[in-house]
Design a protein around this motif. Structure first.
Motif: not given
Lengths: 112, 113
Positions: B90, B45, B37, B58-59, B88, B104-106, B109, A43-44, B35, B43, A99, A102
């Motif tokens: 998030f 959204q 990734q 989002g996008d 992945l 953010f969460g971990q 996957r 994660g981040l 999100y 990343l 929003k 990144f």
């Protein structure tokens, strides 16, 4: 449309070097800018947050600056260590849409 | 401890089998977001929510659904997963205002075969 760019895409340095990571954005209407660290497959982790009214923030060996008018931020890492190896991401929070956008990240390798 | 918890961490499923990825935060944050990734794409959204019962695209929202019935939870639903949703994922949360820091969460996957 906001675009966030990070340069360089990858960086390899010997241990002990001071280094600078760059982030630029096209739309200055932001609430804040945040720097994150991401380890492979993980994660981040938030490193630093700079509010739009601030110029810089510091945490330990990390210093982040923000020049909102020119659309730039830098993350300065002092005395780099192998444990700093990771991908570093910057993100801007837009004040109109709330929003979080990144950049594509800088992959850093610090060699022992 | 302030945290965002996602479950499951890893998931392999077959095309078309509905699944839900859960996300929960314990910080009383108004804002939550999903999100994905992908290599070379960064990343992106999927959906976000500014508060209970308020969600927005989002996008890359196609193929996903979300709901926000409680402030702490923001599940991501794939009604009919396809291989191009292998990624992945998030979940993130934040308070409102310029001082707010996103957590953010971990990550989850997901592999769709």
């Amino acid at each position: 449309k906001q675009e966030v760019t990070q340069i360089p895409a990858a960086l390899s340095v010997p241990e002990g070097e001071n280094l600078v990571l760059n982030c630029s954005f096209t739309d200055s209407a932001i609430y804040n800018l945040q720097w994150f660290r991401q380890d492979p497959g993980k994660g981040l982790t938030s490193l630093l947050l700079i509010q739009s009214s601030q110029r810089e923030q510091t945490s330990g060996r990390l210093n982040a600056s923000l020049d909102k008018s020119s659309g730039r931020s830098t993350l300065y890492i002092a005395a780099s260590q192998p444990g700093d190896s990771a991908t570093y991401l910057c993100a801007v929070l837009m004040d109109s849409s709330y929003k979080l956008i990144f950049g594509s990240g800088t992959r850093l390798l610090v060699r022992p | 401890e302030a945290q965002v918890t996602q479950n499951p961490r890893y998931l392999i499923t077959v095309t078309g089998k509905k699944l839900t990825v859960t996300c929960s935060q314990n910080m009383n944050h108004e804002y939550m977001s999903w999100y994905r990734q992908d290599p070379g794409l960064g990343l992106r959204q999927i959906y976000y929510s500014m508060n209970v019962e308020v969600t927005d695209k989002g996008d890359v929202p196609e193929g996903y659904k979300v709901s926000r019935k409680e402030k702490r939870n923001f599940p991501l639903i794939l009604e009919s997963p396809s291989p191009n949703q292998t990624s992945l994922y998030f979940c993130a949360s934040a308070g409102l205002g310029m001082r707010t820091e996103a957590f953010f969460g971990q990550g989850t996957r997901l592999t769709v075969v």
